[in-house]
Structure formats: C-alpha cells, structure tokens
Design a protein around this motif. Structure first.
Motif, PDB file in Angstrom:
ATOM      1  N   HIS A 219       0.826  -1.214   0.000  1.00 36.63           N
ATOM      2  CA  HIS A 219       0.000   0.000   0.000  1.00 36.63           C
ATOM      3  C   HIS A 219       0.859   1.263   0.000  1.00 36.63           C
ATOM      4  N   GLU A 220       2.049   1.180   0.604  1.00 35.75           N
ATOM      5  CA  GLU A 220       2.948   2.328   0.618  1.00 35.75           C
ATOM      6  C   GLU A 220       3.592   2.532  -0.747  1.00 35.75           C
ATOM      7  N   SER A 221       3.970   1.441  -1.408  1.00 32.72           N
ATOM      8  CA  SER A 221       4.634   1.549  -2.710  1.00 32.72           C
ATOM      9  C   SER A 221       3.707   2.011  -3.813  1.00 32.72           C
ATOM     10  N   ILE A 222       2.413   1.695  -3.699  1.00 30.67           N
ATOM     11  CA  ILE A 222       1.494   2.116  -4.772  1.00 30.67           C
ATOM     12  C   ILE A 222       0.917   3.505  -4.539  1.00 30.67           C
ATOM     13  N   ARG A 223       1.158   4.092  -3.378  1.00 32.26           N
ATOM     14  CA  ARG A 223       0.574   5.408  -3.103  1.00 32.26           C
ATOM     15  C   ARG A 223       0.930   6.445  -4.170  1.00 32.26           C
ATOM     16  N   PRO A 224       2.203   6.547  -4.612  1.00 32.98           N
ATOM     17  CA  PRO A 224       2.517   7.550  -5.644  1.00 32.98           C
ATOM     18  C   PRO A 224       1.813   7.310  -6.967  1.00 32.98           C
ATOM     19  N   LEU A 225       1.422   6.060  -7.251  1.00 30.61           N
ATOM     20  CA  LEU A 225       0.748   5.773  -8.520  1.00 30.61           C
ATOM     21  C   LEU A 225      -0.534   6.567  -8.655  1.00 30.61           C
ATOM     22  N   HIS A 226      -1.242   6.756  -7.551  1.00 33.85           N
ATOM     23  CA  HIS A 226      -2.502   7.498  -7.612  1.00 33.85           C
ATOM     24  C   HIS A 226      -2.270   8.935  -8.074  1.00 33.85           C
ATOM     25  N   ASP A 227      -1.209   9.548  -7.587  1.00 31.56           N
ATOM     26  CA  ASP A 227      -0.935  10.926  -7.993  1.00 31.56           C
ATOM     27  C   ASP A 227      -0.523  10.992  -9.458  1.00 31.56           C
ATOM     28  N   PHE A 228       0.274  10.015  -9.909  1.00 31.17           N
ATOM     29  CA  PHE A 228       0.661   9.997 -11.325  1.00 31.17           C
ATOM     30  C   PHE A 228      -0.583   9.918 -12.221  1.00 31.17           C
ATOM     31  N   VAL A 229      -1.569   9.111 -11.814  1.00 22.04           N
ATOM     32  CA  VAL A 229      -2.767   8.902 -12.622  1.00 22.04           C
ATOM     33  C   VAL A 229      -3.733  10.079 -12.497  1.00 22.04           C
ATOM     34  N   ASP A 230      -3.912  10.576 -11.281  1.00 25.86           N
ATOM     35  CA  ASP A 230      -4.879  11.654 -11.071  1.00 25.86           C
ATOM     36  C   ASP A 230      -4.350  13.013 -11.516  1.00 25.86           C
ATOM     37  N   HIS A 231      -3.031  13.175 -11.438  1.00 31.67           N
ATOM     38  CA  HIS A 231      -2.410  14.451 -11.814  1.00 31.67           C
ATOM     39  C   HIS A 231      -1.167  14.167 -12.652  1.00 31.67           C
ATOM     40  N   PRO A 232      -1.339  13.763 -13.910  1.00 30.06           N
ATOM     41  CA  PRO A 232      -0.181  13.422 -14.746  1.00 30.06           C
ATOM     42  C   PRO A 232       0.816  14.568 -14.838  1.00 30.06           C
ATOM     43  N   PRO A 233       2.108  14.256 -14.851  1.00 32.82           N
ATOM     44  CA  PRO A 233       3.116  15.321 -14.979  1.00 32.82           C
ATOM     45  C   PRO A 233       2.923  16.116 -16.265  1.00 32.82           C
ATOM     46  N   GLN A 234       3.403  17.331 -16.225  1.00 33.11           N
ATOM     47  CA  GLN A 234       3.304  18.200 -17.399  1.00 33.11           C
ATOM     48  C   GLN A 234       4.481  18.025 -18.346  1.00 33.11           C
ATOM     49  N   THR A 235       5.501  17.314 -17.914  1.00 28.93           N
ATOM     50  CA  THR A 235       6.690  17.105 -18.734  1.00 28.93           C
ATOM     51  C   THR A 235       6.609  15.751 -19.440  1.00 28.93           C
ATOM     52  N   PRO A 236       7.266  15.605 -20.587  1.00 27.40           N
ATOM     53  CA  PRO A 236       7.195  14.345 -21.340  1.00 27.40           C
ATOM     54  C   PRO A 236       7.679  13.137 -20.563  1.00 27.40           C
ATOM     55  N   LEU A 237       8.756  13.299 -19.771  1.00 27.84           N
ATOM     56  CA  LEU A 237       9.320  12.172 -19.031  1.00 27.84           C
ATOM     57  C   LEU A 237       9.593  12.575 -17.593  1.00 27.84           C
ATOM     58  N   THR A 238       9.160  11.708 -16.678  1.00 26.92           N
ATOM     59  CA  THR A 238       9.436  11.885 -15.254  1.00 26.92           C
ATOM     60  C   THR A 238      10.015  10.584 -14.725  1.00 26.92           C
ATOM     61  N   ALA A 239      11.059  10.677 -13.917  1.00 27.92           N
ATOM     62  CA  ALA A 239      11.684   9.494 -13.321  1.00 27.92           C
ATOM     63  C   ALA A 239      11.680   9.661 -11.810  1.00 27.92           C
ATOM     64  N   VAL A 240      11.096   8.674 -11.121  1.00 34.64           N
ATOM     65  CA  VAL A 240      10.968   8.755  -9.664  1.00 34.64           C
ATOM     66  C   VAL A 240      11.503   7.465  -9.048  1.00 34.64           C
ATOM     67  N   ASP A 241      12.490   7.613  -8.174  1.00 29.04           N
ATOM     68  CA  ASP A 241      13.044   6.481  -7.424  1.00 29.04           C
ATOM     69  C   ASP A 241      12.545   6.614  -5.989  1.00 29.04           C
ATOM     70  N   ARG A 242      11.562   5.764  -5.638  1.00 31.24           N
ATOM     71  CA  ARG A 242      10.877   5.861  -4.368  1.00 31.24           C
ATOM     72  C   ARG A 242      10.276   7.259  -4.230  1.00 31.24           C
ATOM     73  N   ASP A 243      10.752   8.079  -3.340  1.00 36.53           N
ATOM     74  CA  ASP A 243      10.124   9.390  -3.139  1.00 36.53           C
ATOM     75  C   ASP A 243      10.925  10.525  -3.760  1.00 36.53           C
ATOM     76  N   HIS A 244      11.895  10.181  -4.614  1.00 36.89           N
ATOM     77  CA  HIS A 244      12.786  11.211  -5.139  1.00 36.89           C
ATOM     78  C   HIS A 244      12.672  11.321  -6.658  1.00 36.89           C
ATOM     79  N   THR A 245      12.417  12.521  -7.145  1.00 38.50           N
ATOM     80  CA  THR A 245      12.417  12.771  -8.579  1.00 38.50           C
ATOM     81  C   THR A 245      13.860  12.877  -9.049  1.00 38.50           C
ATOM     82  N   LEU A 246      14.179  12.130 -10.097  1.00 40.19           N
ATOM     83  CA  LEU A 246      15.561  12.019 -10.562  1.00 40.19           C
ATOM     84  C   LEU A 246      15.875  13.014 -11.671  1.00 40.19           C
TER      85      LEU A 246
END
Length: 271
Positions: A219-246
């Motif tokens: 449940h902790e690992s899938i939590r960020p998925l909801h934000d990606f789906v509900d609020h897609p990034p505005q940039t073409p590519l986003t890379a996230v390692d756990r809680d850190h945007t790369l």
C-alpha cells in the motif's frame, strides 16, 4: 473524474493492489495477466462490472499484440496505462518465438503495449503511462551484442538488463509521443510484492524473510501511482526512485542509447 486504467501484471502484487484501489475510487480497470485462476479471484473480489480481466501470456509478442487489439476494439479511450508485468526466471527460458523470457515479459511487452495503445491514450484529456521498474538503479546494461543473453545468463543479469531497457523505453517514448502522453518511470524500491513461485524454495524463503524485515508494504509503494494517474506530470518524461524525482541526465537515460535500443527492438520484433 473517473478513469479507464489498463494494468499489465494486474493480477499480482502491486498491479493487483492498485487495481482494487482504483476500482474502489470508481474507475474502470482492465487487468492483463497470464493466470486465469488469479484473474477469476480478482474479478470475484472486485465484484463490479467496471472490472475486466484479459488473459494473455506477455512472454509472447503475439499475445501481447492480441490483447492490445482486444482493448483497442472494445475501449473508446484509456486514461492510464500501468506497466507492471515481470517474471523471474532462475534459468534461461526461450519462448516459442525464440525470445529470452525475461526480456520478452519485462521489456518487450511494455514496448508493444505502450506503442499499440498510444491512439487510445491520445483520446484521453489527461493520459499517462507509468512503468514500474528500476529507474535510478545504475547496475546492469544492455548487452548490445547478445541482448537475448544466450551466453552468461543469470536471473539477476536478465532482470537488470530489462530494467535498463525499460529506462530507455521511457526516454524514446517521451521523445516521440511526450507532447501528448507523459511517461513516468517509477521505482518503488524493495516491496512485498510479486510472484516468487518460479524461484527455488531456498530463494523464496530468503526473499520472504528479507521482505518481512526490510521491504515496503504494497500500500505504501502504490501510493505515488494514484498521484501519477490523477495528476499526470506536465513534462514528457518523469523518473521517480521511491520518493525522489531524478535528474534526467542520468547515464541510464541516455537518448542516444534509447534510440539505438528502439531500433534493436524493432529488429527483434520483426525477426
């Protein structure tokens, strides 16, 4: 706003948990998996007409294309494509199509689904693709001279190669379609998730012990998925390692290597 979400690897681990959470929010979910019994169990637990299970063995490029065709024929638009399919193989397995199984399931199926379902995603006002893999990990590389690992195979080498291939898939897809469909590479970290049944009993036992001590709950690992789906990034590519945007300048996200891999992939798929 309710959404239509397609999840590959949707009957196990993170894919399964995310499917159930999105159904609880009122979305429509199409889960792709290879095991009919697991599909039936998930359908029973979902208990809603907004859920659909599609059986496909994603180690087969023919079945990956077929299931993408089924979705295209029966769905007006897709808001999110979540790519979670993977399969461990302690020993090298060659598929009926002559492909190394890990590469086929973990990478080629994602390549085929993302590209084949692009027209349906482009019909959504807020589309997004999320690929759950190992972005941020710099170990492993594409074996350009032997991508099918016909020599010196190991499960770790195969997993790392496919993980790096998925990094490059995000780069090449964003370069081609990122103006209309943002692509998110997401590494959840060590999670209590996934089918360990292909592994020998000692390996399964060790991983379960380590997971109990150190892994993140699903449940902790899938939590960020909801934000990606509900609020897609505005940039073409986003890379996230756990809680850190790369930073996208990572060597594992090299655009030249991504284009080279895209060419190699098309050669593999047409061989």
């Amino acid at each position: 706003m309710t959404r239509t979400i397609v999840i590959s690897g949707g009957t196990d681990g993170m894919g399964r948990a995310f499917a159930l959470e999105r159904l609880a929010r009122g979305d429509t979910v199409i889960a792709i998996g290879s095991n009919p019994a697991k599909g039936a169990a998930l359908s029973a637990e979902a208990n809603t007409g907004r859920f659909r299970f599609l059986r496909a063995d994603l180690s087969s490029t023919a079945e990956a294309r077929q299931v993408a065709g089924e979705i295209s024929d029966s769905t007006d638009a897709i808001d999110a494509l979540v790519l979670a399919a993977n399969r461990l193989a302690p020993k090298r397995i060659q598929t009926a199509e002559g492909l190394e199984q890990t590469l086929a399931v973990y990478y080629l199926s994602r390549y085929l689904l993302s590209h084949t379902l692009t027209p349906l995603l482009q019909r959504s006002p807020t589309p997004v693709i999320v690929s759950i893999a190992g972005v941020g990990v710099e170990k492993g590389a594409i074996n350009w001279s032997d991508p099918q690992l016909t020599t010196e195979y190991s499960a770790i080498r195969a997993q790392l190669q496919a993980g790096r291939a998925n990094d490059l898939l995000g780069v090449s897809f964003a370069e081609k379609f990122g103006d209309t469909i943002p692509f998110v590479l997401y590494h959840p970290g060590f999670t209590r998730s996934g089918d360990l049944s292909p592994l020998p009993l000692p390996s399964r036992t060790l991983i379960r012990i380590l997971a109990a001590l150190r892994a993140r709950p699903i449940h902790e690992s899938i939590r960020p998925l909801h934000d990606f789906v509900d609020h897609p990034p505005q940039t073409p590519l986003t890379a996230v390692d756990r809680d850190h945007t790369l930073n996208l300048s990572l060597p594992t996200l090299d655009p030249t290597a991504a284009r080279r891999l895209a060419t190699l992939t098309e050669d593999l798929l047409t061989a």
